[in-house]
Design a protein around this motif. Structure first.
Motif, PDB file in Angstrom:
ATOM      1  N   ALA A 157      -1.238   6.103-103.220  1.00  0.00           N
ATOM      2  CA  ALA A 157      -1.846   6.678-102.026  1.00  0.00           C
ATOM      3  C   ALA A 157      -3.330   6.848-102.286  1.00  0.00           C
ATOM      4  N   ASP A 171      -6.881   8.708-100.655  1.00  0.00           N
ATOM      5  CA  ASP A 171      -7.508   9.594 -99.683  1.00  0.00           C
ATOM      6  C   ASP A 171      -8.943   9.120 -99.525  1.00  0.00           C
ATOM      7  N   SER A 187       0.061   4.246 -99.022  1.00  0.00           N
ATOM      8  CA  SER A 187      -0.314   5.241 -98.021  1.00  0.00           C
ATOM      9  C   SER A 187      -1.819   5.468 -98.142  1.00  0.00           C
ATOM     10  N   LEU A 231      -5.157   7.631 -96.404  1.00  0.00           N
ATOM     11  CA  LEU A 231      -5.684   8.644 -95.498  1.00  0.00           C
ATOM     12  C   LEU A 231      -7.080   8.212 -95.082  1.00  0.00           C
ATOM     13  N   LEU A 263      -3.265  12.885 -88.110  1.00  0.00           N
ATOM     14  CA  LEU A 263      -2.887  14.085 -88.842  1.00  0.00           C
ATOM     15  C   LEU A 263      -3.399  15.314 -88.105  1.00  0.00           C
ATOM     16  N   ARG A 277      -3.049   9.027 -91.264  1.00  0.00           N
ATOM     17  CA  ARG A 277      -2.335   8.438 -92.403  1.00  0.00           C
ATOM     18  C   ARG A 277      -1.883   7.058 -91.963  1.00  0.00           C
ATOM     19  N   TRP A 337       0.380   3.814 -93.277  1.00  0.00           N
ATOM     20  CA  TRP A 337       1.327   3.228 -94.217  1.00  0.00           C
ATOM     21  C   TRP A 337       1.127   1.725 -94.141  1.00  0.00           C
TER      22      TRP A 337
END
Length: 103
Positions: A28, A30, A57, A59, A83, A89, A91
């Motif tokens: 993931a 961010d 994932s 962000l 969010l 987010r 995927w």
């Protein structure tokens, strides 16, 4: 491609979070605090590195419509949702042309 206030789907035949849990999750990222255009550049670099069946994932600071379009053009599956606190987010999944192994 469809856009809904809280959810956007691009080339995803099934809900991505469930699909991603069956895939090899690569990680993931961010990217919300990065200046433009770094979030899109880093998301694309990570998506390009996914192995077949791999998922990621990401962000992002806002609903990344241009990113979703580029992912679809590259044959990747993507599902995004806004969010409640900040950003979206996404995927991302690279389909496995050979599918799961039958044992």
């Amino acid at each position: 491609m469809a856009f809904f206030p809280n959810r956007s789907t691009v080339a995803s035949p099934v809900p991505m979070p469930a699909e991603a849990t069956r895939a090899t999750t690569t990680g993931a990222l961010d990217l919300r605090a990065l200046p433009m255009p770094e979030p899109m550049e880093r998301a694309l670099a990570a998506a390009d590195a996914l192995p077949p069946g791999g998922a990621l994932s990401v962000l992002t600071p806002f609903m990344p419509m241009p990113l979703l379009e580029v992912l679809a053009e590259r044959g990747l599956q993507a599902d995004a949702e806004l969010l409640p606190d900040h950003g979206a987010r996404v995927w991302i999944r690279r389909p496995d042309p050979h599918g799961p192994a039958d044992d």
